[in-house]
Design an enzyme around this catalytic site. Structure first.
Site, PDB file in Angstrom:
ATOM      1  N   HIS A  67      -1.209  11.944   3.275  1.00  0.00           N
ATOM      2  CA  HIS A  67      -2.287  12.948   3.259  1.00  0.00           C
ATOM      3  C   HIS A  67      -1.825  14.294   3.823  1.00  0.00           C
ATOM      4  O   HIS A  67      -2.513  15.299   3.639  1.00  0.00           O
ATOM      5  CB  HIS A  67      -3.486  12.468   4.080  1.00  0.00           C
ATOM      6  CG  HIS A  67      -4.229  11.326   3.458  1.00  0.00           C
ATOM      7  ND1 HIS A  67      -4.693  11.355   2.163  1.00  0.00           N
ATOM      8  CD2 HIS A  67      -4.586  10.110   3.963  1.00  0.00           C
ATOM      9  CE1 HIS A  67      -5.304  10.203   1.886  1.00  0.00           C
ATOM     10  NE2 HIS A  67      -5.256   9.441   2.961  1.00  0.00           N
TER      11      HIS A  67
ATOM     12  N   ASP B 176      -1.491   3.180  -2.022  1.00  0.00           N
ATOM     13  CA  ASP B 176      -2.506   3.260  -0.985  1.00  0.00           C
ATOM     14  C   ASP B 176      -3.864   3.443  -1.659  1.00  0.00           C
ATOM     15  O   ASP B 176      -3.976   4.090  -2.701  1.00  0.00           O
ATOM     16  CB  ASP B 176      -2.211   4.439  -0.063  1.00  0.00           C
ATOM     17  CG  ASP B 176      -3.066   4.456   1.191  1.00  0.00           C
ATOM     18  OD1 ASP B 176      -2.559   4.110   2.267  1.00  0.00           O
ATOM     19  OD2 ASP B 176      -4.259   4.828   1.090  1.00  0.00           O
TER      20      ASP B 176
END
Length: 543
Positions: A251, A287
């Site tokens: 992220h 993910d």
């Protein structure tokens, strides 16, 4: 690993325990051609052998021994002891390869390939990266999902299962990434902001992303370990690797810390691999959350192909990015592939279907020199944040499928995953594949759910202009199935509405036509006439 299985099906298993020497009914065309050549060798050999016997009687015994026999009896089959001519590569009797590895691998050795082709990997094939100082990154006195116990549970599972330490892996020394390495993917401002947390007991970049005074060190260690593992794999010091690191990274954007992530470990590893000699790098991110940071950093880079499978739900699932239409920009247009699930509960069948029909065709066409897996395990069954249903076996199959790329040069980097039992068992299954474990092949007839098919159709529509290896008929079939489901749903609703209105139009149930309705459809006219007070109460209830 897949090649071994195919060789087994066409090799020793057809020989053992049969009256005939070899059953070729299931052989591939290449194997049948090879067998014809072997039979030709055999006929020629025995013909020359017979000629040698005739010459043997007319010539001197010593001369015959020196001249006639040597050219025709050069090697013994290690499997059946048959004598074979020098030019034959396979035994003329049992088809075992001249340099078979049967003494090293037993019946698992291929009879059609040399020992070299099936040679066991070097004893130390998998490099492991870890440092206990990464456990110091912690939201003190609170129970944050991204906690040190994640690594503790993973390490315990690997140790108990005998995978770490193990005969097929070794650890690399940990080091901190340098400022220059970090600035290859992050801005100077980003790096400075993370470093500044070393002077604070607890800092929050966002409500869910924290740092204590040890977090910057942990983040540098995580990035440095990933860089060194990538370099070791590209330079041949390791066949593959697993980075057991935290904090996670996918992220983290060029200038932003978010989503539990400080530095983008996968991006640092990709640049290290390219510095070590890899030209094209594939990053597969499984993910459950979209790797917005990785996508943004490489959005305009055609040397890095980013493929992500994640929950999206129209942008309502964190971080809100990763729609199928996000394909990269500028020179990198088409090098970003998003497979966005429209709901939770997605499991093995949909993930493996997406691998078969999207991930692998595009990846093979890209032909990467190095593969990175951003391995978040929060899509695993039981994860408190992911809400999906992937099993440890599912992760093992995905790893094995990606192992066919880049000549097996692959680095797995830990991202998310917050159920300790799920993450430890899933990591163990992935580690088994890296260390040479074999998984059963995926069935060719996997049928995705409606949600899975819809996501893949969306990907096809977004990517078909960039990747010709996508099989259009497959996606048209998915689209037809979705249309049938949609039409079936509308038809069911119509049938339901008709059932609700059976007995006359709905407006007949009210007003002056109520008597006619009862007489025609419920045969209650006589009841109303003979039992007026009961009829009144009954009619009153329906008003």
């Amino acid at each position: 690993m897949m090649e071994k299985r195919r060789c087994l099906e066409g090799g020793p298993s057809h020989i053992m325990g049969r009256g005939d020497l070899l059953d070729h009914s299931m052989d591939s065309p290449n194997q049948q051609e090879q067998q014809q050549q072997q039979e030709s060798y055999a006929e020629d050999f025995f013909a020359r052998y017979a000629e040698g016997l005739l010459e043997d009687g007319a010539a001197d015994d010593d001369e015959s021994e020196d001249i006639d026999w040597k050219p025709y009896m050069r090697w013994f089959c290690i499997n059946c002891t048959c004598l074979n001519p020098d030019e034959a590569t396979h035994c003329i009797r049992c088809s075992e390869h001249r340099t078979s590895g049967i003494l090293n691998q037993g019946y698992l050795a291929s009879s059609f390939d040399s020992a070299g082709a099936l040679e066991l990997e070097p004893e130390k094939r998998t490099a492991i990266g870890y440092d206990p100082r990464m456990l110091l990154h912690e939201e003190t006195e609170k129970m944050h999902p991204e906690r040190p116990n994640r690594l503790r549970a993973i390490l315990a599972g690997l140790e108990v299962s005998g995978l770490l330490p193990g005969p097929n892996c070794f650890s690399i020394p940990a080091r901190e990434a340098t400022q220059d390495e970090l600035k290859l993917v992050h801005s100077s401002k980003h790096v400075d902001v993370v470093e500044a947390t070393e002077h604070e007991d607890l800092t929050y970049f966002t409500p869910d992303t924290y740092a204590n005074k040890y977090s910057a060190l942990a983040a540098r260690l995580a990035a440095g370990i990933c860089a060194d593992l990538a370099t070791a794999i590209i330079t041949g010091k390791a066949h593959n690797g697993f980075a057991l690191v935290r904090p996670p990274g996918h992220h983290a954007e060029e200038e932003s810390v978010m989503g539990f992530c400080l530095h983008n470990n996968a991006c640092v590893a990709a640049r290290a691999a390219q510095a070590a000699g890899a030209n094209k790098v594939l990053i597969v991110d499984w993910d459950v959350h979209h790797g917005n940071g990785t996508q943004g950093i490489f959005e305009q880079d055609p040397t890095v192909l980013y493929i992500s499978l994640h929950r999206y739900e129209g942008g309502t699932f964190y971080p809100g990015t990763g729609g199928a239409g996000e394909v990269g920009s500028g020179p990198g247009e088409g090098f970003c592939v998003n497979i966005p699930w429209g709901c939770g509960g997605i499991g093995d069948v949909d993930y493996l279907s997406a691998f078969q029909h999207v991930v692998l065709p595009i990846s093979h066409q890209f032909h990467p020199d190095f593969t990175i897996i951003s391995a978040g395990f929060d899509a695993a069954r039981g994860d408190p944040l992911g809400g999906c249903d992937v099993t440890p076996s599912g992760y093992a199959h995905m790893t094995a499928l990606l192992n066919s790329l880049s000549n097996g040069r692959m680095l797995v980097i830990l991202e998310g995953g917050y159920n300790l039992r799920s993450i430890s068992s899933s990591v163990a299954e992935v580690m088994k594949v890296l260390q040479g474990g074999v998984v059963s092949p995926c069935p060719d007839s996997l049928q995705p759910t409606a949600a899975g098919a819809l996501a893949m159709v969306q990907v096809f529509l977004a990517q078909r202009d960039y990747w010709s290896d996508l099989d259009a008929p497959t996606f048209l079939k998915f689209n037809s199935q979705l249309a049938a489901l949609s039409n079936g749903g509308r038809s069911a609703r119509k049938r339901y509405l008709r059932r609700r209105h059976t007995g006359g139009p709905v407006w007949w149930k009210w007003g002056r036509r109520r008597v006619l309705y009862d007489f025609l459809f419920k045969n209650r006219f006589q009841m109303l006439m003979s039992h007026s007070h009961k009829g009144y109460r009954c009619s009153h209830k329906h008003h």
